[in-house]
Motif scaffolding. Structure first.
Motif: not given
Ligand code: ZN
Ligand code: ZN
Length: 632
Positions: A2-7, A169-174
């Motif tokens: 889960w990416c907590p920023r992109c949710r 990490v999330c590829w989109r927002c790290k």
């Molecule tokens: Zn993300």
């Protein structure tokens, strides 16, 4: 994951690993049965209350006495069993590990394997939930600091070490990813890993070494592919769900629907009969690769014509960069194989990444992105394509080079000028020409290069071809052969008409080969030239026949000798400060191989006399068996 920023949920392919400094906290636990202290190292103290078991490696003699005992988690006073398990690495920390739900994928598997009940402490928005007790409401980073301070204050923290870790990490927002429980749709992939590897063997990879990247990726997969995303932009997942019995209602095949705002295609639940109000449209979207993984089926119109589509795929080529092997390529193979039972392509051509002039990746933030538009406008597509072909081996990264684009443009101009020169002579008819040795050698040389280029093209390579063709066309054919036969075709010297025609025949023969072979890389200038030579016929309708690649006469080494002699004499004239067109009052000695071109050399350079062999005395040794004796 889960990416907590992109949710949103992420698949393995959306995870990147970055190196980062992490703190390793050494925390004191109590053994319930003996009241002794044990020390456990962890990077995630905020997950203490999610610890369900403490483990040590079965080979680790230090902790044998802990077998069957229990540990008390500090601050929370939760009692958990201590077990032997090979997941624990004796060399990491103290060798004792607290297993939490969840620090990484390994933990997920561990909990599943042991059938442990997971406690999730993290909310989808990246804050701590009520199960974390006094940490509730804090962000993960804050929670880590707060609990570390409290552990220290209460005497549980033994020490803190820094170490370099690979963090997912999330590829989109790290943002570092977290592991939480959400209900998602998955596509099964783990059970097809062996099949996918077999399908990969059914395709040809150019270059072959990039196939390894795919194979390693397939082997490394540890979970099925989560395909649903809580993102606003994306393809809607085409289904509705009965809230009463959970039955899933699919949209009509081939119809695009937006279930979150459109009514379901049924008036009541087909399974339990619940009325429409109980049927809920899906609000999530697909992982973007879920669509792009079947783009090949879409463009070959698989839904309308399955046979035709499969026929097209059996001859299809996938060109792509190595950066999306684990996404676009892998998912395409998986889905096309699942849907059709066939490989999606015959060939997979993997290119490297375009880098800036200094070899750095292009980023908006670095301001080093090259947008092709202005260069195409100014130098033309062929010049740009020349750079793209010439700047890197297939599969390797390639650098931007304005100089190569400029060279490409000069090459275009050169080809047009060569065409003008050659077509100023009528092509001789069969039986009206006689080839001199240098003509035969030139054809043989060109045919040899053509064969090498054709072989490279079969490997889907353009790097070797462009360099070989540039060298053949400009350095050998234009600079040496063309110059050599000018006195002959302009009839400035005494050659028979058949021999004059022999040169013209050779010009046409070699130039046609060059234009045909260049046409895949520089399609515009070659087509322009070909049309002007063949009443408007396109070069792109031409084939390279086996007959064109056959030429038995001649010795191509004569061409090498010609190139060496010419450059030696041009260099000498430059040194003597006389123009190339001026006479050289000297005897030039050339090696025996050059015997058939003695006259041609003499006329080209306006040399008083050219002789074969090594003289007893000379004024200049030009190397390669070429000597000069000046006449005064
Ligand atoms: Zn993300
Ligand atoms: Zn129902």
């Amino acid at each position: 994951m889960w990416c907590p920023r992109c949710r949103t949920t992420l698949a393995e392919a959306e995870i990147e690993f970055v190196k980062a400094k992490r703190k390793l906290y050494y925390i004191k636990f109590k053994v319930k049965e003996t009241n002794e202290d044990i020390v456990i190292a962890t990077t995630r103290p905020e997950l203490l209350n999610a610890c369900e078991v403490v483990i040590y490696n079965p080979k680790d003699e230090r902790y044998k006495n802990l077998k069957g005992k229990h540990a008390i988690i500090p601050l929370y006073n939760k009692v958990v069993p201590i077990l032997e398990h090979e997941y624990a690495k004796p060399e990491f920390g103290t060798g004792l590990v607290m297993m939490c739900s969840y620090g990484d994928t390994r933990d997920v598997w561990f909990f599943r394997e042991l059938g442990l009940k997971a406690t999730i402490l993290i909310n989808p928005d990246g804050t701590m939930n009520e199960k974390s007790g006094f940490l509730k409401g804090l962000k993960i980073d804050e929670a880590r600091e707060v609990i570390a301070r409290r552990l220290k204050d209460e005497g549980y923290l033994v020490k803190v070490e820094e170490y370099e870790a690979e963090i997912p990490v999330c590829w989109r927002c790290k943002t570092p990813i977290e592991f939480i429980h959400t209900r998602e749709y998955f596509l099964k992939q783990l059970e097809f890993k062996d099949d996918i590897l077999k399908v990969a063997d059914m395709m040809e990879f150019k270059p072959l070494e990039h196939k390894t990247r795919l194979e390693l990726w397939v082997k490394s997969l540890a979970m099925d592919w989560p395909i649903s995303r809580t993102r606003f932009y994306g393809t809607e997942i085409p289904l509705w769900r009965c809230k009463r019995c959970g039955y899933v209602i699919l949209a009509e095949l081939g119809k695009y629907v937006r279930p979150w705002k459109e009514p379901p295609p049924v008036s009541s639940c087909p399974k339990c009969g619940a009325p429409k109000e109980f049927i809920e449209g899906e609000t999530r979207t697909f992982d973007t690769w879920f669509d792009s993984s079947i783009s090949v089926l879409y463009v070959t119109r698989w839904l309308d014509d399955r046979e035709g589509s499969l026929k097209a795929l059996s001859r299809a080529l996938r060109p792509q960069g190595y950066d999306i092997i684990r996404t676009w390529l892998y998912y395409t193979i998986l889905r096309v194989w699942l849907l059709t039972g066939k490989p999606p392509f015959k060939w997979v051509r993997i290119t490297g990444m375009g880098l800036d002039e200094k070899g750095r990746a292009m980023h908006k933030s670095l301001g080093n992105v090259i947008y092709p538009g202005p260069y195409l406008e100014r130098y033309g597509a062929d010049a740009f394509r020349y750079w793209a072909a010439a700047s890197g081996k297939l599969g390797s990264d390639y650098r931007w080079s304005l100089n190569l684009v400029k060279t490409g443009l000069m090459f275009c101009t050169k080809l047009v000028n060569m065409a003008r020169f050659i077509t100023s002579f009528d092509e001789p008819r069969e039986g009206t020409y006689k080839l001199r040795e240098i003509d035969k050698a030139m054809i043989k040389y060109a045919v040899k290069v053509a064969k090498e280029v054709a072989r490279s093209y079969k490997e889907l390579d353009v790097f070797e071809p462009i360099h070989k063709l540039y060298d053949l066309a400009w350095n050998v054919f234009a600079s040496n052969y063309l110059e050599l036969i000018k006195p002959r075709v302009y009839k400035q010297v005494n050659f028979s008409d058949e021999e004059v025609n022999g040169a013209i025949y050779t010009l046409y023969k070699v130039f046609r080969l060059i234009i045909k072979l260049l046409s895949p890389i520089m399609p515009f200038v070659t087509d322009y030239i070909w049309r002007s030579m063949h009443n408007g016929k396109s070069v792109h309708r031409e084939k390279l026949s086996d007959k064109e690649l056959e030429f038995k006469e001649g010795d191509e080494r004569l061409v090498d000798a010609l190139v060496k002699i010419n450059s030696a004499i041009w260099k000498l004239k430059k040194k003597l400060n006389i123009r190339f067109s001026e006479a050289l009052n000297a005897i030039v000695y050339v090696p025996d191989i050059a015997r058939p071109i003695v006259d041609d050399i003499k006329y080209l350079h306006k040399i008083t006399e050219v002789r074969i062999g090594r003289p007893t005395e000379w004024d200049e040794d030009l190397g390669d068996g070429i000597y000069v004796k000046f006449l005064r």
